[in-house]
Design a protein around this motif. Structure first.
Motif, mmCIF file in Angstrom:
data_model
loop_
_atom_site.group_PDB
_atom_site.id
_atom_site.type_symbol
_atom_site.label_atom_id
_atom_site.label_comp_id
_atom_site.label_asym_id
_atom_site.label_seq_id
_atom_site.Cartn_x
_atom_site.Cartn_y
_atom_site.Cartn_z
ATOM 1 N N TRP A 1 0.823 -1.202 0.000
ATOM 2 C CA TRP A 1 0.000 0.000 0.000
ATOM 3 C C TRP A 1 0.856 1.251 0.000
ATOM 4 O O TRP A 1 2.053 1.203 0.240
ATOM 5 C CB TRP A 1 -0.939 0.007 1.205
ATOM 6 N N ARG A 2 0.188 2.378 -0.252
ATOM 7 C CA ARG A 2 0.833 3.691 -0.138
ATOM 8 C C ARG A 2 -0.210 4.673 0.349
ATOM 9 O O ARG A 2 -1.404 4.543 0.041
ATOM 10 C CB ARG A 2 1.412 4.135 -1.468
ATOM 11 N N SER A 3 0.249 5.635 1.129
ATOM 12 C CA SER A 3 -0.671 6.666 1.590
ATOM 13 C C SER A 3 -0.874 7.670 0.467
ATOM 14 O O SER A 3 -0.009 7.856 -0.395
ATOM 15 C CB SER A 3 -0.137 7.347 2.848
ATOM 16 N N HIS B 1 3.781 7.603 3.508
ATOM 17 C CA HIS B 1 4.426 6.317 3.770
ATOM 18 C C HIS B 1 3.990 5.283 2.729
ATOM 19 O O HIS B 1 2.984 5.450 2.047
ATOM 20 C CB HIS B 1 4.120 5.826 5.188
ATOM 21 N N ARG B 2 4.794 4.239 2.638
ATOM 22 C CA ARG B 2 4.516 3.070 1.807
ATOM 23 C C ARG B 2 4.782 1.849 2.673
ATOM 24 O O ARG B 2 5.643 1.886 3.547
ATOM 25 C CB ARG B 2 5.443 3.033 0.591
#
Length: 169
Positions: free
Chosen positions: A73-75, A82-83
């Protein structure tokens, strides 16, 4: 970039650990810093997290997801940036070895919080372990696949006819 990596052994099968992890809206049941998760779409969630007086809301996009293997995921947005990736592998005695890696871009207050991330990730992973082992089974599952942020359609299962086919020839 600040990176956090943690691995933990969990005494449940890979499919159970993976299935429970995909129940994002249930994270507040076992994670102390996660206050709320809303599943907007299969690849998009909204998170509310709080540590002490600091409270943040952000959206996260699931970029890659493969059942019983990994979730990446990634923000989205400006902060916190963040990732992350969580992987699931068979462990000892039929259990699961689960690894989490989170990369945080420190900016302002999130730079200070990045230093706390090591402890928070370790503690929250331990809480997940206790939760899923205590249940002994998952509370639900999402077995879909995501590549490049897009949900992949399920592969059609081949139709097997019970009618005998005549030999060709």
């Amino acid at each position: 970039m600040h990176s956090v990596e943690e691995t933990i052994g969990i005494a449940v099968p890979v499919s159970t650990a993976y299935n429970q992890w995909t129940q994002f809206t249930g994270f507040p049941r076992f994670m102390r810093v996660v206050k709320r998760v809303d599943q907007v779409r299969p690849a998009l969630t909204t998170w509310t997290v709080a540590a002490g007086p600091v409270r943040r809301e952000f959206q996260a996009e699931t970029v890659e997801q493969e059942p019983d293997s990994h979730v990446v995921w990634r923000s989205l947005g400006r902060r916190p940036v963040h990732r992350g990736e969580v992987t699931f592998r068979p462990g000892a005695a039929g259990g699961t070895e689960m690894s989490v890696r989170i990369d945080i871009e420190p900016r302002g207050v999130t730079g200070v919080l990045a230093g706390l991330a090591d402890r928070v990730v370790r503690d929250e992973l331990r809480h997940f372990k206790e939760y899923v082992e205590g249940l002994g089974e998952e509370t639900g599952a999402w077995r879909g696949t995501i590549h490049g942020g897009r949900v992949r359609p399920e592969e059609p299962k081949p139709h097997r006819s019970r009618v005998a086919r005549w030999p060709v020839g």
